[in-house]
Design an enzyme around this catalytic site. Sequence first.
Site, PDB file in Angstrom:
ATOM      1  N   CYS A  96       0.679  -1.160  -0.030  1.00  0.00           N
ATOM      2  CA  CYS A  96      -0.016   0.069  -0.067  1.00  0.00           C
ATOM      3  C   CYS A  96       0.776   1.347   0.047  1.00  0.00           C
ATOM      4  O   CYS A  96       1.829   1.365   0.641  1.00  0.00           O
ATOM      5  CB  CYS A  96      -1.030  -0.183   1.282  1.00  0.00           C
ATOM      6  SG  CYS A  96      -2.177   1.356   1.415  1.00  0.00           S
ATOM      7  N   HIS A 138      -9.086  -3.680  -2.079  1.00  0.00           N
ATOM      8  CA  HIS A 138      -8.286  -3.027  -1.078  1.00  0.00           C
ATOM      9  C   HIS A 138      -8.579  -1.602  -1.194  1.00  0.00           C
ATOM     10  O   HIS A 138      -8.574  -1.007   0.114  1.00  0.00           O
ATOM     11  CB  HIS A 138      -6.894  -3.349  -1.766  1.00  0.00           C
ATOM     12  CG  HIS A 138      -5.801  -2.330  -1.059  1.00  0.00           C
ATOM     13  ND1 HIS A 138      -4.800  -3.059  -0.431  1.00  0.00           N
ATOM     14  CD2 HIS A 138      -5.562  -1.298  -0.998  1.00  0.00           C
ATOM     15  CE1 HIS A 138      -3.751  -2.222   0.031  1.00  0.00           C
ATOM     16  NE2 HIS A 138      -4.311  -0.873  -0.320  1.00  0.00           N
ATOM     17  N   GLU A 139      -8.967  -0.997  -2.425  1.00  0.00           N
ATOM     18  CA  GLU A 139      -9.284   0.547  -2.254  1.00  0.00           C
ATOM     19  C   GLU A 139     -10.537   0.732  -1.282  1.00  0.00           C
ATOM     20  O   GLU A 139     -10.802   1.982  -0.647  1.00  0.00           O
ATOM     21  CB  GLU A 139      -9.306   1.117  -3.754  1.00  0.00           C
ATOM     22  CG  GLU A 139      -7.814   1.064  -4.569  1.00  0.00           C
ATOM     23  CD  GLU A 139      -7.117   1.312  -3.893  1.00  0.00           C
ATOM     24  OE1 GLU A 139      -6.668   2.228  -2.821  1.00  0.00           O
ATOM     25  OE2 GLU A 139      -5.849   0.696  -4.208  1.00  0.00           O
TER      26      GLU A 139
END
Lengths: 166, 173
Positions: A96, A138-139
């Site tokens: 990330c 993830h986002e």
Amino acid sequence: MTVLDILKYPDEALKQISQPVESFDEELSTFLANLEETMRAGPGGVGIAAAQVGYFSRIAIVDVSSKPKIKHNGCMILINPEIKTWEGMKVGREGCMSVPDYTGNVIRAEKITLQACNAQGELCDYECEAYEARAVQHELDHLDGLLFLDRLVSRRTDLFKRKKYK
Amino acid sequence: MSEWKMLTLVGQDKPGIVAKITTALFEAGSQLGEASMMRLGGNFTIMLMVKSEQSVEQLNQSIEPVVKEMQLSSSFQSIEASLHQHEIPDTRITVYGADRPGIVAKATSGLLDAGFNIMDLESDVAGDEANPIYIMHIEGLAVHGSEALERAMEQIKINGVHVDVTPIDVMIG
Ligand SMILES: [Zn+2]
């Protein structure tokens, strides 16, 4: 266009829950352009959430089209996104931009369908799988104040869990 | 000289090894870095980066009471090291099969010849005394690409060993 500063953990702001976008105006499209620029400036960045630049609106951009040989939807501008269905599970490695110098294994759904508004405020449907589905999940986590660190599993977890249909 | 030392420690596993050792180091003013700690064959093992202005002798003294009390054996050595230097592995290899002499040597020699750099290796002997199974999980960098690697692993498969080579496709978002 401007490359925005990325918030880095342990900045507590990353744990904040983002609010829905209400007006699709000039300000939004300027922000979207800057957010996309910021994503592309990141090392290998294939996705970004507005929360990562300290803008706590439910906006994410995912574009995995630079990866060879995978299915993708091109550049997805995801505003007020909502995952509708989840299918399958797979362990994969994530990193990330808000957590430099670390990668870890995370379990994500292999296939998802989602609904989100585009930059013009039109509701769109998407089907994503594998790498792209991982990026979207993830986002979207960022919009709920979750980091992949909250979902880490042990390095050993994937052992013997690979699908074998043959 | 680098201020980093590597602590190597091993002893029969019992509760409190990690807490007591790290408390002693903290009280001695040390900073801890990356570590690998695990139970192997009933022993507890530690490899731990320790940053300290103290000498190896002073560090030894600071953990000596714990080492004695818990019957551990340990040593510090000065190392050339730094943090924030993680490399991202691009390949994961799983090897498993009936345990037999030379399985690790064969597999890892094959990997070496194929230009594979091992960054992380965990292995276990499972099954039972009569039929032990060897399971190895490796992550690293396929410097010469995955084809050379696949070829090298074919050689090992011939011996009835299962080998699975999977690219690690890191998603950064
Ligand atoms: Zn992220």
